[in-house]
Motif scaffolding. Structure first.
Motif, mmCIF file in Angstrom:
data_model
loop_
_atom_site.group_PDB
_atom_site.id
_atom_site.type_symbol
_atom_site.label_atom_id
_atom_site.label_comp_id
_atom_site.label_asym_id
_atom_site.label_seq_id
_atom_site.Cartn_x
_atom_site.Cartn_y
_atom_site.Cartn_z
ATOM 1 N N ILE A 3 0.844 -1.200 0.000
ATOM 2 C CA ILE A 3 0.000 0.000 0.000
ATOM 3 C C ILE A 3 0.878 1.249 0.000
ATOM 4 O O ILE A 3 0.594 2.208 -0.709
ATOM 5 C CB ILE A 3 -0.974 -0.016 1.201
ATOM 6 N N ALA A 4 1.967 1.224 0.769
ATOM 7 C CA ALA A 4 2.895 2.360 0.796
ATOM 8 C C ALA A 4 3.407 2.665 -0.605
ATOM 9 O O ALA A 4 3.389 3.820 -1.046
ATOM 10 C CB ALA A 4 4.062 2.064 1.744
ATOM 11 N N LEU A 5 3.851 1.637 -1.317
ATOM 12 C CA LEU A 5 4.350 1.827 -2.679
ATOM 13 C C LEU A 5 3.237 2.277 -3.619
ATOM 14 O O LEU A 5 3.444 3.166 -4.450
ATOM 15 C CB LEU A 5 4.987 0.533 -3.189
ATOM 16 N N ASP A 6 2.050 1.688 -3.472
ATOM 17 C CA ASP A 6 0.910 2.049 -4.326
ATOM 18 C C ASP A 6 0.502 3.511 -4.144
ATOM 19 O O ASP A 6 -0.065 4.115 -5.049
ATOM 20 C CB ASP A 6 -0.302 1.160 -4.023
ATOM 21 N N CYS A 7 0.779 4.060 -2.971
ATOM 22 C CA CYS A 7 0.389 5.448 -2.662
ATOM 23 C C CYS A 7 1.506 6.451 -2.922
ATOM 24 O O CYS A 7 1.373 7.633 -2.603
ATOM 25 C CB CYS A 7 -0.070 5.548 -1.212
ATOM 26 N N GLY A 8 2.623 5.978 -3.471
ATOM 27 C CA GLY A 8 3.688 6.894 -3.846
ATOM 28 C C GLY A 8 4.753 7.123 -2.789
ATOM 29 O O GLY A 8 5.585 8.020 -2.938
ATOM 30 N N PHE A 9 4.736 6.323 -1.717
ATOM 31 C CA PHE A 9 5.781 6.451 -0.700
ATOM 32 C C PHE A 9 6.957 5.566 -1.083
ATOM 33 O O PHE A 9 6.786 4.530 -1.725
ATOM 34 C CB PHE A 9 5.243 6.063 0.684
ATOM 35 N N SER A 10 8.145 5.976 -0.664
ATOM 36 C CA SER A 10 9.345 5.233 -1.049
ATOM 37 C C SER A 10 9.447 3.898 -0.327
ATOM 38 O O SER A 10 10.033 2.962 -0.856
ATOM 39 C CB SER A 10 10.594 6.068 -0.773
ATOM 40 N N ASP A 11 8.883 3.809 0.863
ATOM 41 C CA ASP A 11 8.928 2.552 1.606
ATOM 42 C C ASP A 11 7.893 2.548 2.729
ATOM 43 O O ASP A 11 7.234 3.552 2.998
ATOM 44 C CB ASP A 11 10.333 2.278 2.157
ATOM 45 N N HIS A 12 7.813 1.399 3.381
ATOM 46 C CA HIS A 12 6.855 1.162 4.457
ATOM 47 C C HIS A 12 7.031 2.159 5.598
ATOM 48 O O HIS A 12 6.052 2.700 6.116
ATOM 49 C CB HIS A 12 7.081 -0.284 4.940
#
Length: 107
Positions: free
Chosen positions: A74-83
């Motif tokens: 979900i983190a990656l799907d939302c544009g964050f670099s990591d968890h």
């Protein structure tokens, strides 16, 4: 809301996972970063970067409730670099961790 800014805000709602920045959004709106920031602050009461983060967290919150995807995915799907970046931002915005949010969801 100026039409170009409205168009950029609609873009952000669908492209939250793209590598967007306040300056790239300002360019899309055809204005300087400073002018774009003033307009966003007047409309939303927050900075463009805060708006990007808030949009991503909102989508992440929905995905936590509606999917069984891992928090890392979900983190990656939302544009964050990591968890961990997602977890820090999520806690800053909501006051709880993504895991706590998922546990509290009644569905």
């Amino acid at each position: 809301v100026p039409p170009k800014v409205a168009r950029v805000l609609r873009y952000l709602e669908t492209a939250y996972d793209d590598p967007v920045s306040p300056s790239s959004l300002a360019r899309k709106a055809g204005m300087t970063a400073a002018r774009f920031a003033r307009i966003i602050r007047r409309i939303h009461g927050i900075s463009p970067m805060q708006l990007i983060t808030k949009t991503r967290i909102s989508v992440g919150s929905r995905l936590l409730c509606e999917t069984d995807d891992s928090i890392a995915q979900i983190a990656l799907d939302c544009g964050f670099s990591d968890h961990s970046a997602f977890t820090r931002a999520f806690r800053a915005v909501t006051g709880m961790s993504p895991t706590e949010h998922r546990r509290l969801d009644p569905t």
